[in-house]
Design an enzyme around this catalytic site. Sequence first.
Site, PDB file in Angstrom:
ATOM      1  N   HIS A 110       3.682  31.906 -36.443  1.00 44.43           N
ATOM      2  CA  HIS A 110       4.914  31.184 -36.120  1.00 44.43           C
ATOM      3  C   HIS A 110       5.042  29.854 -36.868  1.00 44.43           C
ATOM      4  O   HIS A 110       5.452  28.838 -36.302  1.00 44.43           O
ATOM      5  CB  HIS A 110       5.011  30.952 -34.623  1.00 44.43           C
ATOM      6  CG  HIS A 110       5.324  32.186 -33.815  1.00 44.43           C
ATOM      7  ND1 HIS A 110       5.923  33.300 -34.359  1.00 44.43           N
ATOM      8  CD2 HIS A 110       5.112  32.477 -32.491  1.00 44.43           C
ATOM      9  CE1 HIS A 110       6.078  34.221 -33.422  1.00 44.43           C
ATOM     10  NE2 HIS A 110       5.590  33.748 -32.276  1.00 44.43           N
ATOM     11  N   HIS A 184      12.728  32.361 -29.675  1.00 45.84           N
ATOM     12  CA  HIS A 184      11.608  32.858 -28.867  1.00 45.84           C
ATOM     13  C   HIS A 184      11.881  32.685 -27.367  1.00 45.84           C
ATOM     14  O   HIS A 184      10.981  32.353 -26.595  1.00 45.84           O
ATOM     15  CB  HIS A 184      10.324  32.123 -29.268  1.00 45.84           C
ATOM     16  CG  HIS A 184       9.064  32.899 -29.032  1.00 45.84           C
ATOM     17  ND1 HIS A 184       8.511  33.036 -27.782  1.00 45.84           N
ATOM     18  CD2 HIS A 184       8.252  33.571 -29.878  1.00 45.84           C
ATOM     19  CE1 HIS A 184       7.396  33.746 -27.869  1.00 45.84           C
ATOM     20  NE2 HIS A 184       7.221  34.089 -29.134  1.00 45.84           N
ATOM     21  N   TYR A 186      12.247  33.605 -23.552  1.00 50.68           N
ATOM     22  CA  TYR A 186      11.676  34.570 -22.612  1.00 50.68           C
ATOM     23  C   TYR A 186      12.738  34.880 -21.555  1.00 50.68           C
ATOM     24  O   TYR A 186      13.101  34.015 -20.753  1.00 50.68           O
ATOM     25  CB  TYR A 186      10.447  33.990 -21.912  1.00 50.68           C
ATOM     26  CG  TYR A 186       9.219  33.813 -22.752  1.00 50.68           C
ATOM     27  CD1 TYR A 186       8.153  34.710 -22.673  1.00 50.68           C
ATOM     28  CD2 TYR A 186       9.088  32.722 -23.613  1.00 50.68           C
ATOM     29  CE1 TYR A 186       6.994  34.528 -23.413  1.00 50.68           C
ATOM     30  CE2 TYR A 186       7.941  32.527 -24.363  1.00 50.68           C
ATOM     31  CZ  TYR A 186       6.898  33.441 -24.257  1.00 50.68           C
ATOM     32  OH  TYR A 186       5.745  33.252 -24.996  1.00 50.68           O
ATOM     33  N   ASP A 249       3.597  43.794 -27.486  1.00 49.46           N
ATOM     34  CA  ASP A 249       3.738  42.709 -28.451  1.00 49.46           C
ATOM     35  C   ASP A 249       3.786  43.364 -29.818  1.00 49.46           C
ATOM     36  O   ASP A 249       2.890  43.211 -30.645  1.00 49.46           O
ATOM     37  CB  ASP A 249       2.575  41.725 -28.341  1.00 49.46           C
ATOM     38  CG  ASP A 249       2.820  40.437 -29.124  1.00 49.46           C
ATOM     39  OD1 ASP A 249       3.951  40.251 -29.626  1.00 49.46           O
ATOM     40  OD2 ASP A 249       1.886  39.627 -29.251  1.00 49.46           O
ATOM     41  N   GLU A 313      12.427  39.177 -30.288  1.00 52.51           N
ATOM     42  CA  GLU A 313      12.431  38.321 -31.466  1.00 52.51           C
ATOM     43  C   GLU A 313      12.926  39.117 -32.674  1.00 52.51           C
ATOM     44  O   GLU A 313      12.179  39.885 -33.278  1.00 52.51           O
ATOM     45  CB  GLU A 313      11.026  37.777 -31.725  1.00 52.51           C
ATOM     46  CG  GLU A 313      10.426  37.033 -30.546  1.00 52.51           C
ATOM     47  CD  GLU A 313       8.919  36.962 -30.625  1.00 52.51           C
ATOM     48  OE1 GLU A 313       8.392  36.401 -31.617  1.00 52.51           O
ATOM     49  OE2 GLU A 313       8.248  37.489 -29.713  1.00 52.51           O
TER      50      GLU A 313
END
Length: 348
Positions: A110, A184, A186, A249, A313
């Site tokens: 990132h 990003h 949530y 992920d 994302e």
Amino acid sequence: MKIHEIPLSDTKNKDIKLFELTNKAGTIVRITNAGASVTSIKTKDKNANFSDIVLGFDRPEEYINQNYLDNCIFIGSTIGRFANRIAKGKFNLDGKTCKLEINNGHNHLHGGSSGFHSRIWNPQIDNTDAGEVLVMKLNSPDGDEGYPGNLQVEVRFFLSDDNELIIDYNAESDAKTPVNLTNHSYFNLSGKDIDVLDHEVMIFADEYTPKNGDLPTGDIIPTQKTPFDFKSFHKVGERLASLPKSGYDHNLVINGEEGDLRRAAVIKERESGRILEIYTTMPGLQFYTGGHLDGSYGNSFRRFGKFAGMCFETQYFPDSPNHPSFPSCIFGPDRPYSHTTIFKFGTE
């Protein structure tokens, strides 16, 4: 759509700003220039009750608190220069090896520890025919975290009266460099202090990029008959037994052509009746279910524990600079960066 700046009386850093975007539906989105982060999205449920559907800190200063940045979970932030991982923090570009910071095991994640999520962006409000647009600007100099080229970045946030949060990402560099920008946030559509395991997810992806550990193998294979097949609705927790303990992920390859704005995913939460649709021009989507959240952080409403929220994302594929077969993430004087992602809110 209207935007106003919220006065901050409790911040020591006077460069930090907080903005509130509202539309005719009553939806409220708050965004700070600390990390160009989405701090709150309040939408109505099927009974017209409003609650927050993203994880976010109470105070904008918390996004750049050093203790948080040292153990960062990237809450709502704009990620750059490169979202996701680059293997061993290096890549070759035109015969030159570029070395980046190692900040995630043996890899670069990132944009590094001082990536765009940690910066204070320059905000402005633009008036357009459609309404006011919140613009965040950032200059990333040549050599920033090891990346070549002076990169000028602009991220535009627009909340439409059709209940769409439209994010336009634009960047220009005076030299070739990888660019991969994303948000990003949530999401937890329940608006409650519960996990997302009962949320239902559909992702329009016939293929995904399998991993060896945290990194892609370089292959692109079908999602069919795998836990990554979301072409019909599946609950988030339905197939966790066949995944690592941290859950999803993984990068999925969105159907259609890069550059075309197309629907990438739909998420439903039955009790609230909320629906989230995601559209993007990007080739991939990292589906992350918050398995590394451990309750270290939170706000006045909840702790951010495991599976408290999930990220969608939109992105170039992980480690793309080291995989020529992946869609190219290299931009420069002859190829400016321009992509759009839309989060559309609704109920049923």
